[in-house]
Every structure is written in structure tokens, then in C-alpha cells.
Write an enzyme that holds these catalytic residues in place. Structure first.
Site, mmCIF file in Angstrom:
data_model
loop_
_atom_site.group_PDB
_atom_site.id
_atom_site.type_symbol
_atom_site.label_atom_id
_atom_site.label_comp_id
_atom_site.label_asym_id
_atom_site.label_seq_id
_atom_site.Cartn_x
_atom_site.Cartn_y
_atom_site.Cartn_z
ATOM 1 N N ASP A 7 0.811 -1.126 0.087
ATOM 2 C CA ASP A 7 0.006 0.212 -0.108
ATOM 3 C C ASP A 7 0.780 1.294 0.038
ATOM 4 O O ASP A 7 1.547 1.684 1.068
ATOM 5 C CB ASP A 7 -0.965 0.024 1.348
ATOM 6 C CG ASP A 7 -1.839 1.015 1.197
ATOM 7 O OD1 ASP A 7 -2.402 1.464 0.230
ATOM 8 O OD2 ASP A 7 -2.006 1.697 2.329
ATOM 9 N N GLU A 67 -1.193 -1.654 -4.800
ATOM 10 C CA GLU A 67 -2.546 -0.869 -4.964
ATOM 11 C C GLU A 67 -2.341 -0.046 -6.153
ATOM 12 O O GLU A 67 -1.400 0.995 -6.366
ATOM 13 C CB GLU A 67 -3.037 -0.221 -4.104
ATOM 14 C CG GLU A 67 -4.618 0.112 -3.984
ATOM 15 C CD GLU A 67 -5.097 0.362 -2.686
ATOM 16 O OE1 GLU A 67 -6.029 -0.280 -2.123
ATOM 17 O OE2 GLU A 67 -4.744 1.377 -2.018
ATOM 18 N N ASP A 140 -2.683 1.454 6.836
ATOM 19 C CA ASP A 140 -1.796 1.052 5.642
ATOM 20 C C ASP A 140 -0.991 -0.490 5.490
ATOM 21 O O ASP A 140 -1.250 -1.131 4.548
ATOM 22 C CB ASP A 140 -0.363 1.671 5.475
ATOM 23 C CG ASP A 140 -0.949 3.240 5.882
ATOM 24 O OD1 ASP A 140 -1.041 4.010 4.680
ATOM 25 O OD2 ASP A 140 -0.978 3.778 7.024
#
Length: 165
Positions: A7, A67, A140
């Protein structure tokens, strides 16, 4: 299959290495690489790059799942996240690891079964799927684990259809 989920963030980059075997998840390691806002951006990016490089060398994932960027009204934030994604992808490619990218919608769909799921629902499913005592913090980290789980689910489905990644 061993997957490193990422992330991306300049202040906090979440990561999580997950082993997926016989339809079961095992968390290998997870955490966050953090940088100080008072430090030069180039050095912050280098710190994140080296941290990821070390994680890849130590835990040897076969895949890196990251992501994708989502639209944000703050263009400076989008540019910075793009830079972090770039060094993350570079760390993987330099280590000979294949990279897959997933949208937040794809991650939610794969982890919760609903693409518009709330963040808390995704985090709870990460906890359940990985058999953790509590939801990983900061957010996160849970998000990075969700991206890794997403890849495992997506790859598993493609293999069943004869299109393994």
C-alpha cells in the site's frame, strides 16, 4: 505462492507478505516503512526503495501486488503516490519479481466480496482470513495485506479457469 502486498505512501508504506497454499493464507511478515516529513523527498523515496528491496531479499516473494492509483483532488498527493509506486515497482523488477496492480475496487471485491465495502469491513476480513488476533495497524498495513490477498484470490480463480498468472 508467496505474495508481497504494498500500500504505497510516502509517510507510511504498508507491506505484507502472505503465503497462499492449499486455499489457506499464512501471514509471513507485515509492517510499515515510515519516513519523516522533515527529510528531503528524494531521501524519503530512497528509504522506501531500500526497505522494500530488503524485504524482497529476505522473504523472497514470487509476486508483488500493489494498489493502483485512485483519483484524488490533490494533484500533489497523486504525483507523490505515483513516485512511491514507481520506486516500489522498480524494487520488485530489480529483484526479478513480477508485479501485478489492483484497483481499490478489485481489492474490496476479492477480500470482502463487495467492491464498495467500507475500510473497516476489509480490515476485519483481513484479520479473519489471516487468522490474526487483531486488525493490523496502521491501516496501511491492513491495506497491503488486503492487496496480497486480492492477488491470491484473483490468481486462484484464473488458475481454475486455466489462465494462471
Amino acid at each position: 505462492m508467496r505474495v508481497l502486498g504494498i500500500d504505497p505512501g510516502i509517510a507510511t508504506l504498508g507491506y505484507g507478505v502472505v503465503e497462499y497454499k492449499n486455499n489457506k493464507f499464512s501471514p509471513i511478515v507485515y509492517g510499515a516503512i515510515t519516513t519523516d516529513a522533515g527529510v528531503d523527498k528524494a531521501f524519503r523515496l530512497y528509504t522506501l526503495y531500500k526497505g522494500l528491496e530488503d524485504i524482497i531479499k529476505l522473504y523472497r516473494p514470487e509476486i508483488v501486488a500493489i494498489e493502483e492509483l485512485f483519483y484524488n483532488k490533490n494533484s500533489k498527493t497523486v504525483i507523490t503516490i505515483g513516485e512511491v509506486r514507481g520506486i516500489s515497482i522498480l524494487a520488485a523488477v530489480n529483484s526479478g519479481v513480477k508485479v501485478y496492480e489492483y484497483t481499490p475496487l478489485q481489492v474490496k471485491q476479492a477480500v470482502v466480496g463487495y467492491g464498495r465495502a467500507e475500510k473497516q469491513q476489509v480490515q476485519q476480513m483481513v484479520k479473519v482470513l489471516l487468522n490474526l488476533d487483531e486488525i493490523p495497524k496502521p491501516d496501511d498495513v491492513a491495506d497491503a495485506l488486503a492487496v496480497a490477498i486480492c492477488h491470491c484470490h484473483s490468481n486462484n480463480m484464473l488458475e481454475r479457469l486455466g489462465y494462471g498468472r
